[in-house]
Design an enzyme around this catalytic site. Structure first.
Site, mmCIF file in Angstrom:
data_model
loop_
_atom_site.group_PDB
_atom_site.id
_atom_site.type_symbol
_atom_site.label_atom_id
_atom_site.label_comp_id
_atom_site.label_asym_id
_atom_site.label_seq_id
_atom_site.Cartn_x
_atom_site.Cartn_y
_atom_site.Cartn_z
ATOM 1 N N ASP A 63 3.369 -11.944 57.128
ATOM 2 C CA ASP A 63 2.927 -10.579 57.415
ATOM 3 C C ASP A 63 1.860 -10.669 58.503
ATOM 4 O O ASP A 63 0.739 -11.112 58.250
ATOM 5 C CB ASP A 63 2.364 -9.959 56.130
ATOM 6 C CG ASP A 63 1.944 -8.506 56.295
ATOM 7 O OD1 ASP A 63 1.514 -8.133 57.410
ATOM 8 O OD2 ASP A 63 2.028 -7.738 55.320
ATOM 9 N N LYS B 80 -2.442 -1.253 62.149
ATOM 10 C CA LYS B 80 -3.741 -1.908 62.327
ATOM 11 C C LYS B 80 -4.041 -2.169 63.797
ATOM 12 O O LYS B 80 -5.112 -1.815 64.296
ATOM 13 C CB LYS B 80 -3.786 -3.224 61.547
ATOM 14 C CG LYS B 80 -3.312 -3.120 60.102
ATOM 15 C CD LYS B 80 -4.099 -2.115 59.279
ATOM 16 C CE LYS B 80 -3.598 -2.062 57.850
ATOM 17 N NZ LYS B 80 -4.321 -1.056 57.027
ATOM 18 N N TYR C 66 -4.068 -9.085 49.480
ATOM 19 C CA TYR C 66 -4.174 -7.626 49.530
ATOM 20 C C TYR C 66 -3.758 -7.017 48.194
ATOM 21 O O TYR C 66 -2.645 -7.265 47.720
ATOM 22 C CB TYR C 66 -3.289 -7.114 50.664
ATOM 23 C CG TYR C 66 -2.998 -5.640 50.663
ATOM 24 C CD1 TYR C 66 -4.020 -4.700 50.643
ATOM 25 C CD2 TYR C 66 -1.682 -5.183 50.712
ATOM 26 C CE1 TYR C 66 -3.738 -3.339 50.655
ATOM 27 C CE2 TYR C 66 -1.381 -3.831 50.724
ATOM 28 C CZ TYR C 66 -2.418 -2.909 50.693
ATOM 29 O OH TYR C 66 -2.133 -1.572 50.709
ATOM 30 N N ILE D 245 0.555 -8.133 60.527
ATOM 31 C CA ILE D 245 0.172 -6.790 60.968
ATOM 32 C C ILE D 245 -1.231 -6.744 61.575
ATOM 33 O O ILE D 245 -1.580 -5.754 62.220
ATOM 34 C CB ILE D 245 0.294 -5.754 59.831
ATOM 35 C CG1 ILE D 245 -0.732 -6.000 58.729
ATOM 36 C CG2 ILE D 245 1.703 -5.738 59.263
ATOM 37 C CD1 ILE D 245 -0.767 -4.894 57.685
#
Length: 463
Positions: free
Chosen positions: A229, A271, A144, A231
């Site tokens: 992570d 999300k 990202y 999410i």
């Protein structure tokens, strides 16, 4: 009078083509009625597909948004000073939802949960807790683009890529891990940990059990941390199913407390529940020292009591959450198929994926040459000529030019179909007009202002 170094340095990452694309969209946003020729936003990973389910719940539960409990106002209770540990009712509801998203394969202790103002804050807080300025974290590529800002800007930490390639679907391998680790050693930096996104942003695929095992074994051998992570864990719409790093730890009986304390999870409702504006993130850690430090740091970015109160009511409604999780995945699967099918008709393929709000698109055959300069040329044509904002692979530190991230869940299906039609028209034009060098040059591409990008971490030791 001079100002601080942090205020003037460029480590915020805002000069990345990822952020430049977002800025260009703001200047000329598509609107079906008022600006039908504007830029369609396909660079923003938002989930708007199930917003109606949230709105229906709010309509059916008006007391939650009016800050009432059993018909009595709790406004005063919520408006006064709040403890930065968070509301117990919300933390209990959140850990139950996190377990539900993971198929109840793992459970979470609310006492090990730290609330933060979104995943951005959660990741940065963890970096502050685990590393000092000049230390390094390893990240598998592509990753990202916002991590260049979120992890580095204020912490002073270095990001070193674990180079993954399309030859095996961008999987993490032992040689790639070892190469990145050794690179840091030669630069006299200290590796403090690895950070992965699972499911991956931008690949839109879950990490395999083998990859997760590899990561746990690697941090065990080298005495470093692992941040997972997660999410996008609730966006997995196809097999294989999502496996949390916590599930891997639970299955490995040989994993001792020391290793468990070095594995940390980041979560958010941005999300999975489509609520990025609510700024709800969380850190989960088995290390009491990390939990204590992160809780104190969270006072710089709290989740409001009003938000916690509303969401504790919503997430405590088990009938609602069960329906939402199933229906949201169904809608994501359908919308993903629309994009993949449309791109295929335009002669463009995607990496096989099973999750996320985007596709990792292979446009290497559209490049003038296999270079990052050619990728930027193509990206600018897509942004300025066909008016689509997508994210070039170089902004994600992909080692191969020609890959792009395209989001599909932040728009109507009609808008997505229009974007696909624009792409098809553009590809047809290239096919008609390209010569021996393989690219169509007669373009009206305009300037995109002052933009730049960093292809990858330098293989020297410059800091």
């Amino acid at each position: 009078m001079t100002i601080s170094i942090i205020a003037t340095c460029d480590s915020g990452g805002q000069n990345s083509s990822y952020f430049v694309g977002l800025q260009e969209y703001e200047k000329n946003p598509y609107d079906e009625i008022n600006n039908p020729d504007g830029i369609i936003q396909m660079g923003l990973a938002e989930n708007q597909l199930s917003f109606d389910l949230l709105e229906t719940w709010l309509t059916e539960n008006p007391d939650a948004s009016r800050f009432k409990r059993n018909g009595e106002s709790i406004f005063r209770e919520l408006a006064l000073f709040q403890d930065y540990h968070g509301l117990p009712a919300f933390k209990n509801a959140l850990v139950r939802f996190m377990s539900e998203i993971r198929g109840n394969k793992v459970s979470f202790d609310p006492n090990k949960l730290v609330l933060t103002a979104g995943a951005t804050s959660a990741n940065e807080t963890l970096i502050f807790c685990l590393a000092d300025p000049g230390d390094a974290f390893l990240l598998p590529t592509p990753y990202y683009p916002g991590f260049d800002r979120d992890l580095k800007w204020r912490t002073g930490v270095e990001i070193v890529p674990i180079q993954c390639t399309s030859s095996n679907g961008f999987k993490i391998t032992a040689p790639a891990l070892e190469e990145a680790f050794q690179l840091v050693q030669t630069c006299n930096l200290k590796v403090k940990g690895i950070l992965v996104t699972n499911p991956s942003n931008p690949l839109g695929k879950t990490l395999t059990w083998n990859e997760l095992n590899l990561l746990v074994n690697f941090i065990s051998i080298n005495g470093i941390h692992l941040i997972s992570d997660e999410i996008y864990s609730g966006t997995v719409f196809n097999s294989p199913r999502f496996v949390s790093i916590m599930e891997v730890l639970d299955k490995k009986s040989s994993v001792n407390t020391g290793i468990r304390n070095r594995v940390h999870v980041v979560y958010s409702l941005s999300k999975d529940l489509g609520l990025p504006g609510f700024r709800v993130g969380a850190i989960y850690s088995n290390d009491p020292t990390i939990v204590s430090a992160a809780t104190k740091m969270s006072s710089f970015g709290l989740v409001s009591s009003q938000t916690q109160s509303l969401l504790s009511e919503m997430l405590s409604d088990k009938k609602f959450t069960k329906h939402y999780v199933v229906e949201n995945k169904k809608r994501l699967k359908s919308r993903h198929a629309v994009l993949v099918r449309g791109l295929k008709m335009a002669g463009i393929s995607c990496l096989e994926s099973n999750s996320g709000l985007f596709c990792w698109v292979d446009a290497r055959h559209l490049l003038r040459s296999r270079t990052f300069e050619a990728e930027m040329e193509l990206w600018k044509k897509i942004l300025c000529d066909i008016q689509l904002n997508i994210s070039p692979g170089s902004s994600c530190h992909c080692v191969e030019p020609g890959w792009f991230r395209i989001c599909f869940a932040n728009m109507s299906e009609e808008t997505l179909n229009l974007a696909i039609q624009r792409i098809k028209t553009f590809v047809d034009t290239i096919s008609l007009g390209k010569g021996s060098n393989g690219f169509y040059h007669n373009s009206r591409t305009k300037s995109v202002g002052n933009w730049g990008f960093r292809l990858s971490y330098s293989h020297g030791c410059e800091r």
